[in-house]
Motif scaffolding. Structure first.
Motif, PDB file in Angstrom:
ATOM      1  N   ASN A  36       0.822  -1.204   0.000  1.00 47.79           N
ATOM      2  CA  ASN A  36       0.000   0.000   0.000  1.00 47.79           C
ATOM      3  C   ASN A  36       0.863   1.265   0.000  1.00 47.79           C
ATOM      4  N   CYS A  37       1.919   1.259  -0.816  1.00 50.10           N
ATOM      5  CA  CYS A  37       2.840   2.400  -0.893  1.00 50.10           C
ATOM      6  C   CYS A  37       2.700   3.128  -2.228  1.00 50.10           C
ATOM      7  N   ASN A  38       3.048   4.401  -2.229  1.00 51.24           N
ATOM      8  CA  ASN A  38       3.127   5.194  -3.446  1.00 51.24           C
ATOM      9  C   ASN A  38       4.605   5.301  -3.819  1.00 51.24           C
ATOM     10  N   LEU A  39       4.964   4.700  -4.949  1.00 46.50           N
ATOM     11  CA  LEU A  39       6.351   4.720  -5.406  1.00 46.50           C
ATOM     12  C   LEU A  39       6.484   5.535  -6.692  1.00 46.50           C
ATOM     13  N   SER A  40       5.692   6.560  -6.854  1.00 41.63           N
ATOM     14  CA  SER A  40       5.731   7.376  -8.068  1.00 41.63           C
ATOM     15  C   SER A  40       7.045   8.143  -8.171  1.00 41.63           C
ATOM     16  N   ASN A  41       7.648   8.070  -9.351  1.00 41.34           N
ATOM     17  CA  ASN A  41       8.880   8.808  -9.671  1.00 41.34           C
ATOM     18  C   ASN A  41      10.052   8.499  -8.751  1.00 41.34           C
ATOM     19  N   VAL A  42      10.121   7.279  -8.238  1.00 36.88           N
ATOM     20  CA  VAL A  42      11.264   6.861  -7.422  1.00 36.88           C
ATOM     21  C   VAL A  42      12.446   6.606  -8.364  1.00 36.88           C
ATOM     22  N   ASP A  43      13.610   7.093  -7.996  1.00 33.93           N
ATOM     23  CA  ASP A  43      14.824   6.885  -8.791  1.00 33.93           C
ATOM     24  C   ASP A  43      15.453   5.564  -8.379  1.00 33.93           C
ATOM     25  N   LEU A  44      15.563   4.648  -9.346  1.00 29.33           N
ATOM     26  CA  LEU A  44      16.081   3.308  -9.072  1.00 29.33           C
ATOM     27  C   LEU A  44      17.510   3.093  -9.575  1.00 29.33           C
ATOM     28  N   THR A  45      18.244   4.157  -9.833  1.00 35.54           N
ATOM     29  CA  THR A  45      19.599   4.020 -10.365  1.00 35.54           C
ATOM     30  C   THR A  45      20.457   3.159  -9.448  1.00 35.54           C
TER      31      THR A  45
END
Length: 174
Positions: A36-45
């Motif tokens: 139930n998390c919002n992971l919008s625009n997370v940088d996964l570099t």
């Protein structure tokens, strides 16, 4: 706020957290669950995801191809909304995308062998030059798969959606 860059997280559950615009750069997530998390625009570099599950999450604008795949890259999605995300040029063998909305995502040159898209909606997602051997699209909908530019072997589909495989052939069914 907790720092998620250059971190190591093992056997943790992240629940009801808004990670929007957070950087996960150079972090390792091992045996973790995002629920139930919002992971919008997370940088996964250079992020390492090993045995990570995303349940009932909002995932928008993520480029999973930037993850560090020098080691085993393994994650799965259940009951999640994925949009405008990139899974291209990746080995996603045995990856679950169960009961998800997968809208406007890219799967170009992706190994999806034994992946599971059951009960998912793949509206406007691009699947091209992908290995779909033993992949399940049972009860999935809105996928646009051209059999001439993807590898299909023992790929599982449901009726009537399987008829969409004929879209690229400019034929008419009655």
């Amino acid at each position: 706020m907790m720092e998620y860059q250059n971190g190591e997280f093992e056997a943790k559950t992240f629940k009801d957290i808004n990670f929007r615009d957070t950087s996960f750069n150079y972090s390792r997530f091992i045996d973790c669950v995002f629920e139930n998390c919002n992971l919008s625009n997370v940088d996964l570099t250079n992020t390492r995801l090993q045995d990570v599950r995303f349940r009932n999450c909002k995932i928008m604008g993520l480029d999973f191809s930037k993850c560090n795949d020098d080691f085993i890259l393994a994650f799965g999605f259940e009951d999640s909304f994925l949009s405008i995300s990139i899974f291209s040029n990746m080995n996603l063998e045995n990856t679950d995308f169960i009961n998800c909305q997968i809208h406007d995502c890219d799967f170009l040159n992706t190994n999806l062998t034994k992946a599971n898209f059951e009960n998912s909606d793949l509206k406007n997602s691009l699947i091209q030059n992908a290995n779909l051997s033993f992949t399940s699209f049972r009860n999935a909908k809105n996928y646009d798969i051209d059999p001439t530019n993807n590898f299909l072997k023992k790929t599982k589909f449901s009726i009537p959606e399987v008829l969409s495989l004929l879209n690229s052939h400019d034929i008419e069914l009655e």
